[in-house]
Design a protein around this motif. Sequence first.
Motif, PDB file in Angstrom:
ATOM      1  N   GLU A  68       1.752  16.442  -3.241  1.00 17.64           N
ATOM      2  CA  GLU A  68       2.493  15.650  -1.912  1.00 17.64           C
ATOM      3  C   GLU A  68       3.000  14.587  -2.307  1.00 17.64           C
ATOM      4  N   LEU A  69       4.287  14.103  -1.831  1.00 16.36           N
ATOM      5  CA  LEU A  69       4.530  12.649  -1.853  1.00 16.36           C
ATOM      6  C   LEU A  69       4.721  11.948  -0.623  1.00 16.36           C
ATOM      7  N   LEU A  70       3.721  11.030  -0.655  1.00 17.80           N
ATOM      8  CA  LEU A  70       3.653  10.423   0.637  1.00 17.80           C
ATOM      9  C   LEU A  70       4.627   8.988   0.506  1.00 17.80           C
ATOM     10  N   GLY A  71       5.493   8.632   1.303  1.00 15.75           N
ATOM     11  CA  GLY A  71       6.125   7.666   1.227  1.00 15.75           C
ATOM     12  C   GLY A  71       5.702   6.542   2.253  1.00 15.75           C
ATOM     13  N   VAL A  72       5.550   5.311   1.729  1.00 18.99           N
ATOM     14  CA  VAL A  72       5.100   4.304   2.515  1.00 18.99           C
ATOM     15  C   VAL A  72       5.965   3.161   2.689  1.00 18.99           C
ATOM     16  N   VAL A  73       6.656   3.035   3.945  1.00 20.90           N
ATOM     17  CA  VAL A  73       7.544   1.899   4.184  1.00 20.90           C
ATOM     18  C   VAL A  73       7.138   0.852   5.109  1.00 20.90           C
ATOM     19  N   GLY A  74       7.643  -0.322   4.834  1.00 27.42           N
ATOM     20  CA  GLY A  74       7.401  -1.283   5.897  1.00 27.42           C
ATOM     21  C   GLY A  74       7.963  -2.729   5.337  1.00 27.42           C
ATOM     22  N   GLU A  75       8.087  -3.556   6.116  1.00 31.16           N
ATOM     23  CA  GLU A  75       8.777  -5.024   5.554  1.00 31.16           C
ATOM     24  C   GLU A  75       7.885  -5.615   4.883  1.00 31.16           C
ATOM     25  N   SER A  76       8.245  -6.758   4.250  1.00 29.67           N
ATOM     26  CA  SER A  76       7.487  -7.755   3.139  1.00 29.67           C
ATOM     27  C   SER A  76       6.260  -8.090   4.008  1.00 29.67           C
ATOM     28  N   GLY A  77       5.300  -8.265   3.743  1.00 23.66           N
ATOM     29  CA  GLY A  77       4.028  -8.600   4.199  1.00 23.66           C
ATOM     30  C   GLY A  77       3.251  -7.651   5.037  1.00 23.66           C
ATOM     31  N   SER A  78       3.650  -6.526   5.212  1.00 26.73           N
ATOM     32  CA  SER A  78       3.259  -5.553   6.145  1.00 26.73           C
ATOM     33  C   SER A  78       1.902  -4.825   5.782  1.00 26.73           C
ATOM     34  N   GLY A  79       1.444  -5.068   4.597  1.00 30.26           N
ATOM     35  CA  GLY A  79       0.113  -4.699   3.963  1.00 30.26           C
ATOM     36  C   GLY A  79       0.146  -3.301   3.114  1.00 30.26           C
ATOM     37  N   LYS A  80       1.282  -3.014   2.471  1.00 24.70           N
ATOM     38  CA  LYS A  80       1.307  -1.922   1.706  1.00 24.70           C
ATOM     39  C   LYS A  80       0.756  -2.154   0.479  1.00 24.70           C
ATOM     40  N   MET A 125       1.729  16.130  -9.929  1.00 23.02           N
ATOM     41  CA  MET A 125       0.716  15.157  -9.151  1.00 23.02           C
ATOM     42  C   MET A 125       1.212  14.771  -7.832  1.00 23.02           C
ATOM     43  N   ALA A 126       0.187  14.448  -7.033  1.00 24.86           N
ATOM     44  CA  ALA A 126       0.517  13.836  -5.916  1.00 24.86           C
ATOM     45  C   ALA A 126       0.932  12.354  -6.025  1.00 24.86           C
ATOM     46  N   ILE A 127       1.691  11.777  -5.184  1.00 25.22           N
ATOM     47  CA  ILE A 127       2.415  10.762  -5.377  1.00 25.22           C
ATOM     48  C   ILE A 127       2.443   9.528  -3.958  1.00 25.22           C
ATOM     49  N   ILE A 128       1.834   8.569  -4.202  1.00 24.91           N
ATOM     50  CA  ILE A 128       2.141   7.720  -2.989  1.00 24.91           C
ATOM     51  C   ILE A 128       3.098   6.637  -3.460  1.00 24.91           C
ATOM     52  N   TRP A 129       4.294   6.705  -2.750  1.00 26.11           N
ATOM     53  CA  TRP A 129       5.707   5.706  -3.245  1.00 26.11           C
ATOM     54  C   TRP A 129       5.841   4.864  -2.343  1.00 26.11           C
ATOM     55  N   ILE A 130       5.543   3.550  -2.506  1.00 27.75           N
ATOM     56  CA  ILE A 130       5.800   2.208  -1.554  1.00 27.75           C
ATOM     57  C   ILE A 130       7.276   1.771  -1.928  1.00 27.75           C
ATOM     58  N   THR A 131       7.687   1.714  -0.908  1.00 32.16           N
ATOM     59  CA  THR A 131       9.325   1.092  -0.903  1.00 32.16           C
ATOM     60  C   THR A 131       9.526   0.254   0.289  1.00 32.16           C
ATOM     61  N   HIS A 132      10.718  -0.427   0.093  1.00 27.04           N
ATOM     62  CA  HIS A 132      11.513  -1.303   1.556  1.00 27.04           C
ATOM     63  C   HIS A 132      12.505  -0.360   1.909  1.00 27.04           C
ATOM     64  N   ASP A 133      12.736   0.678   1.040  1.00 28.26           N
ATOM     65  CA  ASP A 133      14.161   1.503   1.231  1.00 28.26           C
ATOM     66  C   ASP A 133      13.891   2.758   1.927  1.00 28.26           C
ATOM     67  N   LEU A 134      14.435   2.903   3.235  1.00 29.02           N
ATOM     68  CA  LEU A 134      14.312   4.253   3.828  1.00 29.02           C
ATOM     69  C   LEU A 134      15.338   5.257   3.168  1.00 29.02           C
TER      70      LEU A 134
END
Length: 327
Positions: free
Chosen positions: A38-50, A210-219
């Motif tokens: 699975e690919l899980l996207g993690v979004v949130g502004e700067s400093g949100s703890g990603k 593979m499974a991926i956690i993708w952290i980004t600012h960009d929706l």
Amino acid sequence: MSAQATILQVENIATRFRTQDGVVHAVNGISFELKEGELLGVVGESGSGKSVTMMSLLKLLPMPPAEIVSGKANFEGQDLIPLNTNQLRKIRGGKIGFIFQDPMTSLNPVLTIGYQLGEPMREHLGMSRREARKRSAELLELVGIPMAENRLNDFPHQFSGGMRQRVMIAIALACDPKVLIADEPTTALDVTIQAQILDIVKRLRKELGMAIIWITHDLGVVAGLADRVAVMYGGFIVEEAPVDELYANPKHPYTQGLLKTLPNLKGERSKRLESIIGQPPDLLGKPESCPFAPRCTQTLERCLKENPSLINRGNNHKVACWWNHES
Ligand SMILES: Nc1ncnc2c1ncn2[C@@H]1O[C@H](COP(=O)(O)OP(=O)(O)OP(=O)(O)O)[C@@H](O)[C@H]1O
Ligand SMILES: [Mg+2]
């Protein structure tokens, strides 16, 4: 995607930093799971703890000042959190690959690319120097670096920023990880290079599975890439849903605000998250109200007194908001 087995189950991770100004409550009890492939996207502004969330899983934070105060992270039946550095070294760069935000600090400037690529394969897979070298060249080819064999003796400074990012991907993939954690660089690379990197990841995901956690600012990036999205705010996940569900039916006022700032999901232009009005939360206080309440346009009295937990509202759509809890 159909129902798959869970490969990573994270429960109630909380991480703080002891600083001169006080305790920074960076991550405040985060739970999520990742299915195989699975690919899980993690979004949130700067400093949100990603980044701190993901780095806590692999103990890649400076401790002190960081302290993981609670949580479990079950990976293939083993909790990662109690493991010491030696035990984690067997997993990091092996079954769990990672790409960090800043490729310059992640690559060692005094070691050749060939060494940095080959080392994890020799360590984790027991390859000989020769085998590792051959595989290193293949990996560089895979991420689109031309004349790969000739580049193995080069040092990081001999590569451009975009190429270094590709090398980072190659290193992360070297041991055929089950999980890849990618913290997307937000400033270091220009948009074209980011797009190329994304294409590589999409392609490799199909090839390697593979499974991926993708952290980004960009929706916009998340819309085109993820199966599921977690939205972070002030060290909490405030909403989580399958990608189509989240975009069609955002429930948290923060997510709704984010989506309003997005001009066109499929368009070339996608906005960064900073455009929501108001200040990011102060992480020095213990979070006892809804972290988004000071910026929310729909604040209830309850929002200022109690922090809503993340609750499943059906369709695998989870939200932490009193409006949604009460409706
Ligand atoms: N070493 C540290 N000491 C003190 N505070 C820290 C440290 N590292 C991170 N923090 C704090 O933890 C909070 C979460 O940071 P984190 O790096 O996880 O944010 P992020 O969501 O990854 O942001 P970005 O999108 O800018 O990368 C921030 O307030 C940050 O200042
Ligand atoms: Mg970060």
